[in-house]
Design a protein around this motif. Structure first.
Motif, PDB file in Angstrom:
ATOM      1  N   ALA A  73      -6.008   5.066  -1.479  1.00 55.57           N
ATOM      2  CA  ALA A  73      -5.470   3.852  -0.846  1.00 55.57           C
ATOM      3  C   ALA A  73      -6.537   2.775  -0.690  1.00 55.57           C
ATOM      4  N   VAL A  74      -7.737   3.172  -0.319  1.00 52.80           N
ATOM      5  CA  VAL A  74      -8.811   2.204  -0.113  1.00 52.80           C
ATOM      6  C   VAL A  74      -9.245   1.593  -1.446  1.00 52.80           C
ATOM      7  N   HIS A  90       9.166   8.518   1.714  1.00 53.32           N
ATOM      8  CA  HIS A  90       8.543   7.215   1.937  1.00 53.32           C
ATOM      9  C   HIS A  90       9.552   6.069   1.941  1.00 53.32           C
ATOM     10  N   LEU A  91      10.637   6.188   1.220  1.00 53.37           N
ATOM     11  CA  LEU A  91      11.673   5.157   1.305  1.00 53.37           C
ATOM     12  C   LEU A  91      12.324   5.168   2.684  1.00 53.37           C
ATOM     13  N   THR A  92      12.474   6.348   3.266  1.00 51.49           N
ATOM     14  CA  THR A  92      12.998   6.444   4.630  1.00 51.49           C
ATOM     15  C   THR A  92      12.040   5.794   5.624  1.00 51.49           C
ATOM     16  N   ILE A  93      10.758   6.066   5.484  1.00 54.44           N
ATOM     17  CA  ILE A  93       9.759   5.425   6.353  1.00 54.44           C
ATOM     18  C   ILE A  93       9.816   3.913   6.201  1.00 54.44           C
ATOM     19  N   GLN A 128       0.826  -1.209   0.000  1.00 57.99           N
ATOM     20  CA  GLN A 128       0.000   0.000   0.000  1.00 57.99           C
ATOM     21  C   GLN A 128       0.862   1.262   0.000  1.00 57.99           C
ATOM     22  N   LEU A 129       1.973   1.216   0.717  1.00 62.06           N
ATOM     23  CA  LEU A 129       2.875   2.363   0.745  1.00 62.06           C
ATOM     24  C   LEU A 129       3.430   2.639  -0.652  1.00 62.06           C
TER      25      LEU A 129
END
Length: 176
Positions: free
Chosen positions: A104-105, A167-170, A68-69
């Protein structure tokens, strides 16, 4: 090939709403084309190292899965690129907002393989690179309104790279 103006890490901060500085500040270079290209290669290598089964992992029950990310990253790059296209081509009609939660949903990202999400990222980023590589120099200053905020095309290029970096860091810090 036209070269975008590379004088702008500080200037680009003023070319988007203050919220987007969180992404712009993650871009390590004034050469945004080189940054997008380098990020492409590094991201593909990193994402390809995540096993299919691990891509369904969530670091908390109410958080997105890894699939999902990445789907969010892909959808958001599409949105930023549409905005950049719209403003670079001189259209002046304001663009609507983008609700990441609705996206996302309805995407149902966990129903699609991890390999498909990586391939989607690959295709989207290749399109992003092609667009920016072929952008006339004056189009980088094109601007318009999206989500009730002013943006320039060059700010959107920085925001695109910074959003992926964020987002890659997350992913590295919270998921793996």
């Amino acid at each position: 090939m036209p070269v975008p103006p590379y004088d702008f890490v500080m200037n680009v901060q003023n070319e988007a709403a203050p919220y987007y500085s969180r992404y712009i500040n993650l871009v390590p270079s004034d050469n945004i084309l080189q940054t997008l290209e380098t990020q492409f290669d590094e991201a593909l290598e990193f994402l390809s190292g995540i096993p299919e089964e691990q891509s369904l992992h969530r670091y908390a029950p109410d958080k997105w899965s890894i699939r999902q990310l990445l789907n969010h990253v892909n959808d958001t790059e599409r949105v930023f690129m549409y905005r950049a296209f719209w403003f670079a081509r001189g259209f002046d009609t304001p663009l609507p907002g983008y609700d990441q939660d609705v996206s996302a949903v309805t995407a149902k990202a966990d129903q699609f393989s991890w390999a498909n999400h990586i391939e989607d990222f690959r295709g989207i980023r290749l399109s992003t690179l092609s667009f920016f590589r072929n952008l006339p120099a004056d189009a980088w200053q094109g601007s318009g309104i999206a989500s009730d905020n002013q943006f320039t095309v060059r700010a959107l290029a920085y925001i695109t790279a910074g959003h992926v970096a964020h987002h890659l860091t997350i992913l590295r810090e919270r998921y793996l």
